[in-house]
Design an enzyme around this catalytic site. Structure first.
Site, PDB file in Angstrom:
ATOM      1  N   SER A  64       0.832  -1.219   0.000  1.00 13.99           N
ATOM      2  CA  SER A  64       0.000   0.000   0.000  1.00 13.99           C
ATOM      3  C   SER A  64       0.863   1.264   0.000  1.00 13.99           C
ATOM      4  O   SER A  64       0.561   2.233  -0.717  1.00 13.99           O
ATOM      5  CB  SER A  64      -0.966   0.000   1.193  1.00 13.99           C
ATOM      6  OG  SER A  64      -0.297  -0.250   2.398  1.00 13.99           O
ATOM      7  N   HIS A  76      -2.005  -8.920   1.948  1.00 19.11           N
ATOM      8  CA  HIS A  76      -1.707  -7.645   2.640  1.00 19.11           C
ATOM      9  C   HIS A  76      -2.887  -7.349   3.589  1.00 19.11           C
ATOM     10  O   HIS A  76      -3.220  -8.166   4.429  1.00 19.11           O
ATOM     11  CB  HIS A  76      -1.462  -6.574   1.569  1.00 19.11           C
ATOM     12  CG  HIS A  76      -0.905  -5.266   2.070  1.00 19.11           C
ATOM     13  ND1 HIS A  76      -0.345  -5.108   3.304  1.00 19.11           N
ATOM     14  CD2 HIS A  76      -0.831  -4.043   1.479  1.00 19.11           C
ATOM     15  CE1 HIS A  76       0.059  -3.855   3.461  1.00 19.11           C
ATOM     16  NE2 HIS A  76      -0.232  -3.180   2.360  1.00 19.11           N
ATOM     17  N   HIS A 116       5.510 -12.655   7.595  1.00 17.21           N
ATOM     18  CA  HIS A 116       5.740 -11.264   7.178  1.00 17.21           C
ATOM     19  C   HIS A 116       6.938 -11.180   6.243  1.00 17.21           C
ATOM     20  O   HIS A 116       7.877 -11.981   6.364  1.00 17.21           O
ATOM     21  CB  HIS A 116       5.975 -10.352   8.401  1.00 17.21           C
ATOM     22  CG  HIS A 116       5.747  -8.921   8.098  1.00 17.21           C
ATOM     23  ND1 HIS A 116       6.736  -8.100   7.618  1.00 17.21           N
ATOM     24  CD2 HIS A 116       4.616  -8.169   8.143  1.00 17.21           C
ATOM     25  CE1 HIS A 116       6.222  -6.896   7.403  1.00 17.21           C
ATOM     26  NE2 HIS A 116       4.935  -6.913   7.712  1.00 17.21           N
ATOM     27  N   ARG A 149       2.477  -4.575  16.718  1.00 20.19           N
ATOM     28  CA  ARG A 149       1.088  -4.129  16.543  1.00 20.19           C
ATOM     29  C   ARG A 149       0.124  -5.201  17.046  1.00 20.19           C
ATOM     30  O   ARG A 149      -0.961  -4.900  17.547  1.00 20.19           O
ATOM     31  CB  ARG A 149       0.817  -3.786  15.067  1.00 20.19           C
ATOM     32  CG  ARG A 149       1.736  -2.693  14.528  1.00 20.19           C
ATOM     33  CD  ARG A 149       1.605  -2.522  13.030  1.00 20.19           C
ATOM     34  NE  ARG A 149       1.981  -3.727  12.300  1.00 20.19           N
ATOM     35  CZ  ARG A 149       1.868  -3.883  10.976  1.00 20.19           C
ATOM     36  NH1 ARG A 149       1.380  -2.889  10.237  1.00 20.19           N
ATOM     37  NH2 ARG A 149       2.235  -5.013  10.398  1.00 20.19           N
ATOM     38  N   ASP A 203      -2.646  -8.357  11.524  1.00 18.56           N
ATOM     39  CA  ASP A 203      -3.992  -8.791  11.140  1.00 18.56           C
ATOM     40  C   ASP A 203      -4.504  -9.970  11.963  1.00 18.56           C
ATOM     41  O   ASP A 203      -5.696 -10.272  11.927  1.00 18.56           O
ATOM     42  CB  ASP A 203      -3.999  -9.150   9.650  1.00 18.56           C
ATOM     43  CG  ASP A 203      -3.596  -7.961   8.790  1.00 18.56           C
ATOM     44  OD1 ASP A 203      -4.120  -6.872   9.040  1.00 18.56           O
ATOM     45  OD2 ASP A 203      -2.761  -8.122   7.885  1.00 18.56           O
TER      46      ASP A 203
HETATM   47  N1  CMX Z   1       0.923 -19.803   5.977  1.00 16.15           N
HETATM   48  C1  CMX Z   1       1.369 -20.711   5.088  1.00 16.15           C
HETATM   49  N2  CMX Z   1       2.460 -20.541   4.319  1.00 16.15           N
HETATM   50  C2  CMX Z   1       3.143 -19.398   4.501  1.00 16.15           C
HETATM   51  C3  CMX Z   1       2.773 -18.415   5.434  1.00 16.15           C
HETATM   52  C4  CMX Z   1       1.596 -18.640   6.182  1.00 16.15           C
HETATM   53  N3  CMX Z   1       1.141 -17.762   7.057  1.00 16.15           N
HETATM   54  N4  CMX Z   1       3.657 -17.410   5.380  1.00 16.15           N
HETATM   55  C5  CMX Z   1       4.563 -17.720   4.434  1.00 16.15           C
HETATM   56  N5  CMX Z   1       4.233 -18.929   3.895  1.00 16.15           N
HETATM   57  C6  CMX Z   1       4.924 -19.624   2.794  1.00 16.15           C
HETATM   58  C7  CMX Z   1       4.918 -18.746   1.546  1.00 16.15           C
HETATM   59  O1  CMX Z   1       3.672 -18.828   0.876  1.00 16.15           O
HETATM   60  C8  CMX Z   1       6.079 -19.328   0.781  1.00 16.15           C
HETATM   61  O2  CMX Z   1       5.649 -20.547   0.218  1.00 16.15           O
HETATM   62  P1  CMX Z   1       6.188 -21.049  -1.216  1.00 16.15           P
HETATM   63  O3  CMX Z   1       7.682 -21.121  -1.074  1.00 16.15           O
HETATM   64  O4  CMX Z   1       5.526 -22.363  -1.382  1.00 16.15           O
HETATM   65  O5  CMX Z   1       5.753 -20.018  -2.213  1.00 16.15           O
HETATM   66  C9  CMX Z   1       7.088 -19.659   1.897  1.00 16.15           C
HETATM   67  O6  CMX Z   1       6.288 -19.813   3.095  1.00 16.15           O
HETATM   68  C10 CMX Z   1       8.131 -18.600   2.136  1.00 16.15           C
HETATM   69  O7  CMX Z   1       7.484 -17.366   2.361  1.00 16.15           O
HETATM   70  P2  CMX Z   1       8.174 -16.219   3.254  1.00 16.15           P
HETATM   71  O8  CMX Z   1       9.450 -15.846   2.571  1.00 16.15           O
HETATM   72  O9  CMX Z   1       8.271 -16.674   4.666  1.00 16.15           O
HETATM   73  O10 CMX Z   1       7.098 -15.052   3.199  1.00 16.15           O
HETATM   74  P3  CMX Z   1       6.896 -13.933   2.098  1.00 16.15           P
HETATM   75  O11 CMX Z   1       7.775 -12.781   2.432  1.00 16.15           O
HETATM   76  O12 CMX Z   1       7.001 -14.489   0.720  1.00 16.15           O
HETATM   77  O13 CMX Z   1       5.364 -13.543   2.341  1.00 16.15           O
HETATM   78  C11 CMX Z   1       3.434 -12.970   3.587  1.00 16.15           C
HETATM   79  C12 CMX Z   1       4.956 -12.772   3.441  1.00 16.15           C
HETATM   80  C13 CMX Z   1       2.942 -12.013   4.663  1.00 16.15           C
HETATM   81  C14 CMX Z   1       2.769 -12.627   2.266  1.00 16.15           C
HETATM   82  C15 CMX Z   1       3.171 -14.425   4.000  1.00 16.15           C
HETATM   83  O14 CMX Z   1       3.761 -14.690   5.239  1.00 16.15           O
HETATM   84  C16 CMX Z   1       1.701 -14.771   4.046  1.00 16.15           C
HETATM   85  O15 CMX Z   1       1.125 -15.129   3.009  1.00 16.15           O
HETATM   86  N6  CMX Z   1       1.033 -14.675   5.266  1.00 16.15           N
HETATM   87  C17 CMX Z   1      -0.391 -14.897   5.367  1.00 16.15           C
HETATM   88  C18 CMX Z   1      -1.159 -13.684   4.871  1.00 16.15           C
HETATM   89  C19 CMX Z   1      -1.043 -12.519   5.837  1.00 16.15           C
HETATM   90  O16 CMX Z   1      -1.211 -12.658   7.028  1.00 16.15           O
HETATM   91  N7  CMX Z   1      -0.756 -11.343   5.287  1.00 16.15           N
HETATM   92  C20 CMX Z   1      -0.726 -10.087   6.071  1.00 16.15           C
HETATM   93  C21 CMX Z   1       0.662  -9.501   6.230  1.00 16.15           C
HETATM   94  C22 CMX Z   1       0.607  -8.204   7.006  1.00 16.15           C
HETATM   95  C23 CMX Z   1      -0.027  -7.088   6.202  1.00 16.15           C
HETATM   96  O17 CMX Z   1       0.534  -6.700   5.171  1.00 16.15           O
HETATM   97  O18 CMX Z   1      -1.127  -6.628   6.551  1.00 16.15           O
END
Ligand code: CMX
Length: 441
Positions: free
Chosen positions: A242, A272, A319, A328, A374
């Site tokens: 964002s 996000h 994250h 937070r 979140d």
């Molecule tokens: N559940 C399951 N798998 C997860 C996970 C979760 N909560 N968090 C990361 N992973 C997975 C990723 O999908 C990725 O999988 P692949 O290698 O199969 O593609 C792997 O673990 C490595 O990811 P990462 O390097 O640890 O995390 P990223 O930096 O790529 O992604 C985020 C960060 C937030 C998108 C991810 O942790 C996620 O999808 N979390 C759940 C959604 C969420 O809560 N988002 C809100 C974030 C805060 C905000 O912006 O508001």
């Protein structure tokens, strides 16, 4: 000129001079190196922009102009009888780098209250043109886009304006937009969930207190929750979707309405800001699937395994930068301990917090097994009766306006140029690996 505007301008002029010196003396210094994998992996870890209003540390969490969330709770002015910080104070801090006094915050409150008047009728008509079932974020962004007709920057740019004036026009648009956002956001809530019966603003209230009132939640503790919520969701340095989108779109000199709306379309993604709705949806689905309103740790663990086996993410966990429990999350947990320690959904959130990190850690690939912002926010809202989880990202968007628009003001005041990173194709990469293409040499 109002005090905030002139103080902001003097700080920006001072920083602008310093930046010119920094670039002149040190502009050729290397700040790191980029590995091939990083450009395939969301540019993670590449420092690529300047964003003045906040800074994220992986091991410590967010600092707004150097202040942690507990410090903000202690140092920023409060509403009468309240103990949570007023978001007006955070905005002042982000704009000036200085903690505001009570009277400065009051001045800003009065200013926003005055600017909130006379939202054009077509803003609400544009929202009304959408089916009421449309997602609240869609309705909200359409309202913001419709309000762009009021952009002062656009009018003056069309007339022909010196680039030295951009900062002030951008400032005026940003201030008007922030002042009006709560009414547009609350209109969407009341339209979708309360039969379209709107509430009139209360100009005696602060920005967050009035937002709570406009939504139809008038208890003192809900207002306090909103003050905390709108403070802690405001900013998370510049690389998140964002903030970065608002910054990127603004760099084309798209006005603050267009830039903020673009950023909020990114906030509406499930990885996000939409994650806050996904967390509550996930909890409700878990309770239904298990057939238990109060799932045990073992049942939660089994449901987490099912979520992962189904190829889904566990919402609210993980994250891109943080490697600890999000401060937070902790701030919201502290609020819950104080105001609703026995709430059933809050207790499920806390049980999930005990259960999920070891499971995610055991997978080995997830870099951050801890909860983000979140994971907790929805449970607090439900406690006060705001059960419509599809709406939650709009609350996040109201808060995020403070950070991304303060930053936009800084970008224009510092004269930052259009953002335009270089991209390459995988064919380029393959040729480079064979020594046939010199893209990076
Ligand atoms: N559940 C399951 N798998 C997860 C996970 C979760 N909560 N968090 C990361 N992973 C997975 C990723 O999908 C990725 O999988 P692949 O290698 O199969 O593609 C792997 O673990 C490595 O990811 P990462 O390097 O640890 O995390 P990223 O930096 O790529 O992604 C985020 C960060 C937030 C998108 C991810 O942790 C996620 O999808 N979390 C759940 C959604 C969420 O809560 N988002 C809100 C974030 C805060 C905000 O912006 O508001």
């Amino acid at each position: 000129m109002e005090k905030l505007k002139s103080l902001f301008k003097s700080k920006a002029d001072q920083l602008s001079t310093e930046i010119k010196e920094i670039i002149k003396e040190h502009g050729t210094k290397k700040i790191g190196e980029v590995q091939l994998a990083q450009i395939y992996q969301g540019m993670r870890g590449i420092t690529g922009m300047i964003y003045e209003t906040s800074l994220l540390d992986a091991q410590e969490g967010i600092r707004f102009r150097g202040f942690t969330i507990p410090e903000l709770q202690q140092k920023l002015p409060k509403a009468k009888g309240g103990s949570e910080p007023l978001p007006e104070g955070l905005f002042w801090l982000m704009m000036t780098g200085q903690l505001p006094t009570e009277s400065e915050v009051e001045e800003l409150r009065v200013d926003w209250s005055a600017r909130a008047k006379n939202i054009p009728a077509h803003v609400f008509k544009a929202i009304d043109a959408l089916p009421v079932e449309s997602h609240p974020m869609t309705q909200f962004v359409v309202g913001i886009m419709a309000m762009q007709t009021d952009s002062i920057f656009v009018k003056k740019y069309a007339e022909g304006v010196n680039k030295k004036e951009y900062w002030g026009l951008n400032y005026e648009d940003s201030m008007n937009l922030i002042a009006r956002i709560p009414q547009v956001a609350a209109y969407v809530y009341r339209r979708k969930y309360k039969n379209g019966i709107s509430v009139q603003p209360d100009t005696s209230l602060d920005w967050a207190g009035n937002f709570a009132h406009l939504l139809g939640f008038d208890s003192d503790t809900f207002k306090e929750l909103m003050r905390l919520y709108l403070t802690i969701h405001a900013d998370h340095e510049g690389g998140n979707i964002s903030a970065h989108t608002t910054h990127l779109v603004g760099s084309a000199l798209s006005d603050p309405y267009l830039s903020y709306a673009a950023g909020m379309n990114g906030l509406a993604g499930p990885l996000h800001g939409l994650a806050n709705q996904e967390v509550i949806k996930w909890i409700f689905e878990m309770r239904k699937s298990i057939g238990n309103e109060n799932p045990t740790s073992e049942q939660i663990a089994a449901y987490v395994q099912k979520t992962l086996t189904d190829g889904k993410v566990v919402p609210g966990y993980g994250h891109g930068v943080l490697r600890i429990t999000d401060p937070r999350f902790t701030a919201q947990q502290e609020f819950a301990k104080k105001h609703m320690p026995d709430d059933p959904i809050v207790n499920i959130v806390w049980r999930i917090y005990e259960t999920v990190p070891p499971i995610l850690k055991s997978l080995g690939k997830i870099k951050n097994p801890w909860p983000n912002v979140d994971a907790h926010s929805g449970a607090l809202l439900i406690h006060y009766g705001m059960k419509e989880y599809e709406y939650y990202t709009v609350n996040f968007a109201v808060s995020r306006a403070l950070g991304v628009l303060a930053s936009l003001c800084w970008s224009r005041a510092l004269g930052f140029p259009i953002e335009r990173p270089k991209s390459v194709t995988t064919d380029n990469v393959k040729a480079w690996l064979k020594g046939e293409d010199s893209i990076w040499e």
